[in-house]
Scaffold this motif. Structure first.
Motif, PDB file in Angstrom:
ATOM      1  N   THR A  28       0.806  -1.214   0.000  1.00 30.35           N
ATOM      2  CA  THR A  28       0.000   0.000   0.000  1.00 30.35           C
ATOM      3  C   THR A  28       0.840   1.265   0.000  1.00 30.35           C
ATOM      4  O   THR A  28       0.321   2.347  -0.207  1.00 30.35           O
ATOM      5  N   SER A  29       2.152   1.095   0.228  1.00 27.39           N
ATOM      6  CA  SER A  29       2.977   2.290   0.370  1.00 27.39           C
ATOM      7  C   SER A  29       3.112   3.037  -0.948  1.00 27.39           C
ATOM      8  O   SER A  29       3.177   2.435  -2.009  1.00 27.39           O
ATOM      9  N   ASN A  30       3.145   4.333  -0.865  1.00 31.97           N
ATOM     10  CA  ASN A  30       3.292   5.149  -2.060  1.00 31.97           C
ATOM     11  C   ASN A  30       4.429   6.138  -1.906  1.00 31.97           C
ATOM     12  O   ASN A  30       4.452   7.170  -2.544  1.00 31.97           O
ATOM     13  N   ALA A  63     -13.186  19.057  -1.433  1.00 33.57           N
ATOM     14  CA  ALA A  63     -12.354  17.879  -1.236  1.00 33.57           C
ATOM     15  C   ALA A  63     -11.360  17.752  -2.384  1.00 33.57           C
ATOM     16  O   ALA A  63     -11.685  18.051  -3.527  1.00 33.57           O
ATOM     17  N   ALA A  64     -10.161  17.316  -2.059  1.00 38.50           N
ATOM     18  CA  ALA A  64      -9.116  17.203  -3.077  1.00 38.50           C
ATOM     19  C   ALA A  64      -9.311  15.919  -3.868  1.00 38.50           C
ATOM     20  O   ALA A  64      -8.550  14.982  -3.750  1.00 38.50           O
ATOM     21  N   ASP A  65     -10.365  15.887  -4.698  1.00 39.26           N
ATOM     22  CA  ASP A  65     -10.664  14.611  -5.348  1.00 39.26           C
ATOM     23  C   ASP A  65     -10.012  14.451  -6.711  1.00 39.26           C
ATOM     24  O   ASP A  65     -10.226  13.463  -7.381  1.00 39.26           O
ATOM     25  N   ALA A  70      -6.294  18.886  -5.456  1.00 40.29           N
ATOM     26  CA  ALA A  70      -5.335  18.550  -4.399  1.00 40.29           C
ATOM     27  C   ALA A  70      -4.207  19.567  -4.387  1.00 40.29           C
ATOM     28  O   ALA A  70      -3.779  20.040  -3.325  1.00 40.29           O
ATOM     29  N   ILE A  74      -2.584  21.973  -1.405  1.00 40.93           N
ATOM     30  CA  ILE A  74      -1.156  21.826  -1.102  1.00 40.93           C
ATOM     31  C   ILE A  74      -0.443  23.165  -1.287  1.00 40.93           C
ATOM     32  O   ILE A  74       0.356  23.592  -0.445  1.00 40.93           O
ATOM     33  N   THR A 224     -11.341  12.074 -16.193  1.00 43.32           N
ATOM     34  CA  THR A 224     -10.653  10.920 -15.614  1.00 43.32           C
ATOM     35  C   THR A 224      -9.812  10.253 -16.698  1.00 43.32           C
ATOM     36  O   THR A 224     -10.182  10.279 -17.866  1.00 43.32           O
ATOM     37  N   PRO A 225      -8.672   9.644 -16.308  1.00 45.81           N
ATOM     38  CA  PRO A 225      -7.817   9.002 -17.308  1.00 45.81           C
ATOM     39  C   PRO A 225      -8.574   7.944 -18.107  1.00 45.81           C
ATOM     40  O   PRO A 225      -8.393   7.828 -19.314  1.00 45.81           O
ATOM     41  N   ILE A 254      -3.546  11.774 -19.235  1.00 46.69           N
ATOM     42  CA  ILE A 254      -2.789  10.526 -19.104  1.00 46.69           C
ATOM     43  C   ILE A 254      -3.437   9.439 -19.955  1.00 46.69           C
ATOM     44  O   ILE A 254      -2.768   8.682 -20.655  1.00 46.69           O
ATOM     45  N   GLY A 255      -4.780   9.396 -19.917  1.00 50.55           N
ATOM     46  CA  GLY A 255      -5.506   8.427 -20.727  1.00 50.55           C
ATOM     47  C   GLY A 255      -5.435   8.763 -22.207  1.00 50.55           C
ATOM     48  O   GLY A 255      -5.329   7.867 -23.045  1.00 50.55           O
ATOM     49  N   ASN A 278       3.408  15.811 -14.920  1.00 54.94           N
ATOM     50  CA  ASN A 278       3.521  14.678 -15.819  1.00 54.94           C
ATOM     51  C   ASN A 278       3.585  15.128 -17.283  1.00 54.94           C
ATOM     52  O   ASN A 278       4.439  14.690 -18.053  1.00 54.94           O
ATOM     53  N   ASP A 350       1.125  17.424  -9.444  1.00 55.36           N
ATOM     54  CA  ASP A 350       1.027  15.972  -9.602  1.00 55.36           C
ATOM     55  C   ASP A 350      -0.408  15.603  -9.887  1.00 55.36           C
ATOM     56  O   ASP A 350      -1.277  15.822  -9.064  1.00 55.36           O
ATOM     57  N   SER A 351      -0.656  15.043 -11.072  1.00 58.72           N
ATOM     58  CA  SER A 351      -2.040  14.695 -11.381  1.00 58.72           C
ATOM     59  C   SER A 351      -2.372  13.355 -10.741  1.00 58.72           C
ATOM     60  O   SER A 351      -1.518  12.633 -10.311  1.00 58.72           O
TER      61      SER A 351
ATOM     62  N   TRP B  96      -4.393  -0.171  -5.943  1.00 57.25           N
ATOM     63  CA  TRP B  96      -3.515  -1.006  -5.111  1.00 57.25           C
ATOM     64  C   TRP B  96      -2.387  -1.603  -5.940  1.00 57.25           C
ATOM     65  O   TRP B  96      -1.250  -1.718  -5.506  1.00 57.25           O
ATOM     66  N   THR B  99       0.492   1.194  -6.743  1.00 61.70           N
ATOM     67  CA  THR B  99       1.278   1.957  -5.772  1.00 61.70           C
ATOM     68  C   THR B  99       2.757   1.723  -6.069  1.00 61.70           C
ATOM     69  O   THR B  99       3.127   0.709  -6.677  1.00 61.70           O
ATOM     70  N   LEU B 100       3.563   2.673  -5.660  1.00 68.13           N
ATOM     71  CA  LEU B 100       4.994   2.557  -5.951  1.00 68.13           C
ATOM     72  C   LEU B 100       5.563   1.277  -5.358  1.00 68.13           C
ATOM     73  O   LEU B 100       6.417   0.627  -5.947  1.00 68.13           O
ATOM     74  N   ALA B 101       5.041   0.890  -4.177  1.00 68.43           N
ATOM     75  CA  ALA B 101       5.543  -0.322  -3.538  1.00 68.43           C
ATOM     76  C   ALA B 101       5.243  -1.541  -4.397  1.00 68.43           C
ATOM     77  O   ALA B 101       6.108  -2.387  -4.629  1.00 68.43           O
ATOM     78  N   LEU B 154      -5.524   5.423  -0.427  1.00 71.51           N
ATOM     79  CA  LEU B 154      -4.254   4.813  -0.837  1.00 71.51           C
ATOM     80  C   LEU B 154      -3.547   5.682  -1.870  1.00 71.51           C
ATOM     81  O   LEU B 154      -2.334   5.856  -1.832  1.00 71.51           O
ATOM     82  N   ARG B 157      -5.680  10.453  -3.822  1.00 68.30           N
ATOM     83  CA  ARG B 157      -6.465  11.050  -4.906  1.00 68.30           C
ATOM     84  C   ARG B 157      -5.615  11.478  -6.096  1.00 68.30           C
ATOM     85  O   ARG B 157      -5.984  12.341  -6.864  1.00 68.30           O
ATOM     86  N   ARG B 158      -4.446  10.867  -6.201  1.00 64.46           N
ATOM     87  CA  ARG B 158      -3.604  11.161  -7.350  1.00 64.46           C
ATOM     88  C   ARG B 158      -3.788  10.074  -8.399  1.00 64.46           C
ATOM     89  O   ARG B 158      -4.254   8.995  -8.107  1.00 64.46           O
ATOM     90  N   THR B 159      -3.387  10.401  -9.601  1.00 66.36           N
ATOM     91  CA  THR B 159      -3.347   9.390 -10.651  1.00 66.36           C
ATOM     92  C   THR B 159      -1.966   8.752 -10.620  1.00 66.36           C
ATOM     93  O   THR B 159      -0.965   9.451 -10.755  1.00 66.36           O
ATOM     94  N   THR B 248      -4.962   2.523 -19.712  1.00 64.74           N
ATOM     95  CA  THR B 248      -4.714   3.937 -19.416  1.00 64.74           C
ATOM     96  C   THR B 248      -3.322   4.189 -18.855  1.00 64.74           C
ATOM     97  O   THR B 248      -2.990   5.325 -18.570  1.00 64.74           O
ATOM     98  N   THR B 254     -10.617   7.172  -9.727  1.00 60.50           N
ATOM     99  CA  THR B 254     -11.756   7.467 -10.598  1.00 60.50           C
ATOM    100  C   THR B 254     -11.983   6.371 -11.633  1.00 60.50           C
ATOM    101  O   THR B 254     -12.918   6.452 -12.412  1.00 60.50           O
TER     102      THR B 254
END
Lengths: 351, 351
Positions: A28-30, A63-65, A70, A74, A224-225, A254-255, A278, A350-351, B96, B99-101, B154, B157-159, B248, B254
């Motif tokens: 789960t780490s990012n 909300a930063a959706d 976001a 920030i 959305t992508p 991105i998409g 990006n 950062d998108s 999931w 993620t970078l991990a 997780l 909210r980034r892509t 994508t 999203t």
């Protein structure tokens, strides 16, 4: 015998489940391995850079959706940290209009000196802005404009129409340079029912017409992508000849880029919108279809904090003759190309 | 092809069974007719770009993710349930696995991660519905909200862009001219068809959807079976997430937006009863293709999405009306041999 077999099976299944769970949680780490966040520059200059009397700024945003939203929050936080005389009182972002009204009321009651409000819905929050102004708290209205000028002291926001205009101008100039006659110019819009999408498309159409060009194939995606990829894939199938493509939004971009790569097409170039890091990386690398992006930069949130600080200290903007902060400020939708991308990296989000 | 008929253990003569199976085939043929009609419209309006091999593979690639989700949805609906959480599970799995991990462990772990997350969410749905006695509608509604929430948490909210090139290269490649995604869709569909129509598991699914109490009395472990059916749906979402990420090149919260609606619509116009007990995977596949071709034609002809939405709604209503008239006719004729309208009982006793 059967009992023990079943028990063993249960044990093995359980162990497998636990193991899988452990592996998943580990995934789960990012956290990136090394972070290189270019800091935003050019904040306060001249006399205004000197710390003045302390200002408490209240901040409320949706909300930063998505990446852009976001980045707004920030950037606001980062800007407040750069000023030693600013204390930021930021509420948790919400897409519930009633909750945002309540948050603004709380900030008024908390006695902040200046309010920075990016409303989820400008109409719905007009009353809350008015309330703050009545209480003697100057309101900096960011991007989504209130219904009445009575509800804000200053408005700062982007220029959707000019985004379209600048994208069209860049595309037209590039095509004329390449001596393309009767070019086919595609457009991947955002959600069509939103005024901002309509303004962007209008500007794009109007400016292209000035050059004697027209918008060809057009689709609307949903920011959305995934929707960007799906709509663009279909668009590319329908348009076997294409010279240029403008995509309204770098999040969905991105998409869009993925769809172009999937199709293997190299016969046209693409221009983005908003200015994500990006896309800027892609422009800099210059290996794919992306040649430029038109800004609708969340750096306006940093500026809003800066303006709130000046309002709190009764100062004007440095280089202007005006003694006060202006009542309206529209950011410029600059075109970021390979030539100038380095100077815009600091506002890429950062998108 | 349509094994729906072996559900109610009715002692009807083989002749009437044959007649009924023929009538069901007629309905599928009608659906196929709609698909062919759409293709003809496409060929007439865009003769140069619609009937190309490239466009065909683009359409199938776009149909892949929603097609796989719809296969899982068909199982759930035949078993008398409903799964509103598919779109959110696709989003969560896609986030999931990117993620970078997870990416740092390579493509194999990414795929495994998506499958496990999907399966896990589906099993949570299933276990709480069958053993916890939560109504399927409510349970999957809760999963829909919370899985998307977790995805947002997780990903922040980034892509999340996939930098692991091995993954994208494999899933975006073609094998013998057929995109890998389409091959995966075909595999999932064939396996699903065999499981549903040629195994005890499938027959039990029909039995539970037709009449859960009768199924329980005849010795089927209804609870475990129901839980597994939701697990299948979740697993399909995991597979779909891999496809979306491949298409994508990004995982985002999203992703999979409104998949539940698209999937339910495809399943229903494919002739599966929303009340369970009867259905066909081939109908579902045709349903998915109808919507995909429709979108492609609209985009190729540069028409607005609003008209497209109207057409989509009209097709759903028309298909359901068609189903009602055929089922009414069926009820009127062999009223003596059919043990009452089973649908109402099925939904009631399911949860």
């Amino acid at each position: 015998m059967i009992q023990t077999n079943l028990a063993r099976r249960g044990f093995l299944l359980g162990a497998a489940g636990l193991g899988a769970g452990a592996v998943l949680v580990g995934c789960t780490s990012n956290e990136p391995e090394q972070q290189s966040d270019p800091q935003q520059e050019n904040m306060a200059q001249g006399d205004n850079a000197e710390p003045g009397e302390p200002v408490t700024v209240g901040f409320s945003a949706p909300a930063a959706d998505h990446g852009w939203m976001a980045a707004m929050t920030i950037n606001a936080r980062a800007a407040a940290e750069q000023f030693s005389d600013v204390t930021l009182n930021a509420t948790e972002g919400t897409n519930d209009v009633n909750q945002q009204i309540a948050q603004v009321e709380q900030l008024i009651n908390a006695g902040v000196d200046v309010l920075v409000i990016l409303p989820f819905d400008g109409k719905a929050l007009t009353q809350a802005g008015q309330q703050a102004m009545d209480a003697g708290i100057p309101v900096v209205n960011v991007d989504r404009v209130f219904d009445s000028p009575l509800a804000y002291r200053t408005w700062i926001g982007g220029d959707n129409y000019r985004m379209g205009v600048n994208a069209a101008n860049y595309i037209a100039e590039r095509l004329k340079q390449d001596n393309v006659n009767n070019p086919v110019i595609g457009e991947v819009a955002g959600i069509d029912s939103l005024p901002l999408t309509q303004e962007r498309s209008q500007g794009f159409r109007d400016a292209l017409r000035r050059h004697g060009f027209d918008v060809g194939p057009r689709v609307s995606a949903e920011f959305t992508p995934e929707s960007g990829e799906a709509r663009t894939s279909n668009l590319l199938q329908g348009a076997q000849n294409l010279n240029a493509l403008w995509n309204h939004d770098d999040d969905q971009g991105i998409g869009v880029v993925a769809a172009i790569e999937n199709s293997g097409r190299t016969d046209f170039f693409m221009v983005g919108g908003a200015g994500s890091r990006n896309m800027m990386d892609l422009i800099k690398a210059d290996s794919g279809p992306v040649k430029a992006t038109v800004l609708y930069s969340p750096s306006m949130a940093s500026s809003a904090i800066g303006m709130a600080r000046l309002l709190g200290q009764n100062k004007g903007l440095g280089d202007l003759a005006e003694h006060e902060v202006p009542a309206m400020l529209t950011t410029y939708s600059a075109v970021v190309t390979r030539e100038n991308v380095d100077s815009y990296m600091d506002v890429g989000f950062d998108s | 092809m349509t094994k729906a008929l072996d559900t109610p253990p009715v002692a009807s003569s083989t002749a009437s069974a044959l007649r009924r199976s023929l009538r069901l085939d007629v309905r599928l043929l009608g659906l196929l007719g709609v698909l062919i009609l759409l293709c003809v419209i496409g060929i007439i309006t865009r003769p140069e770009t619609f009937p190309t091999q490239e466009n065909l593979s683009t359409m199938l690639r776009l149909a892949a993710a929603i097609g796989v989700v719809s296969v899982g949805m068909t199982f759930v609906i035949i078993a008398g349930g409903i799964d509103l959480s598919v779109g959110s599970i696709v989003a969560l799995s896609s986030v999931w696995m990117t993620t970078l991990a997870t990416q740092s462990y390579g493509p194999f772990v990414m795929v495994l991660c998506a499958l496990l997350v999907g399966l896990g969410c589906g099993l949570v749905n299933g276990v709480l519905i069958s053993y916890g006695k939560v109504v399927a509608f409510i349970m999957t509604l809760a999963m829909m909200v919370s899985a998307r929430g977790l995805a947002e948490r997780l990903s922040d909210r980034r892509t999340q862009v996939v930098t692991e090139t091995g993954f994208t290269e494999f899933f975006r490649a073609s094998f013998l001219g057929i995109p890998v995604l389409v091959i995966v869709l075909a595999l999932v569909f064939v396996v699903g068809w065999i499981v549903l129509n040629r195994t005890t598991f499938g027959r039990r699914t029909f039995a539970i959807g037709g009449n859960a109490e009768a199924a329980r009395l005849s010795g089927i472990n209804v609870k475990r079976h129901t839980a597994l059916v939701y697990g299948i749906s979740g697993l399909c979402c995991g597979i779909a997430a891999i496809m979306v990420v491949a298409r994508t090149t990004s995982g985002a919260s999203t992703n999979g937006l409104f998949y539940e609606l698209d999937a339910i619509a495809a399943v229903v116009i494919g002739g599966t009863l929303l009340s369970g007990g009867r259905g066909s995977l081939i109908g579902t596949l045709i349903g998915v293709l109808i919507f995909t071709v429709l979108r492609n034609i609209f985009t190729q002809n540069n028409l607005d999405t609003d008209i497209q939405n109207i057409a989509q709604g009209a097709i759903i209503v028309a298909a359901v009306l068609l189903q009602q008239t055929t089922s009414r006719r069926r009820k009127r004729k062999p009223a003596t041999s059919e043990p009452g309208p089973q649908p109402t009982q099925a939904t009631g006793s399911q949860s």
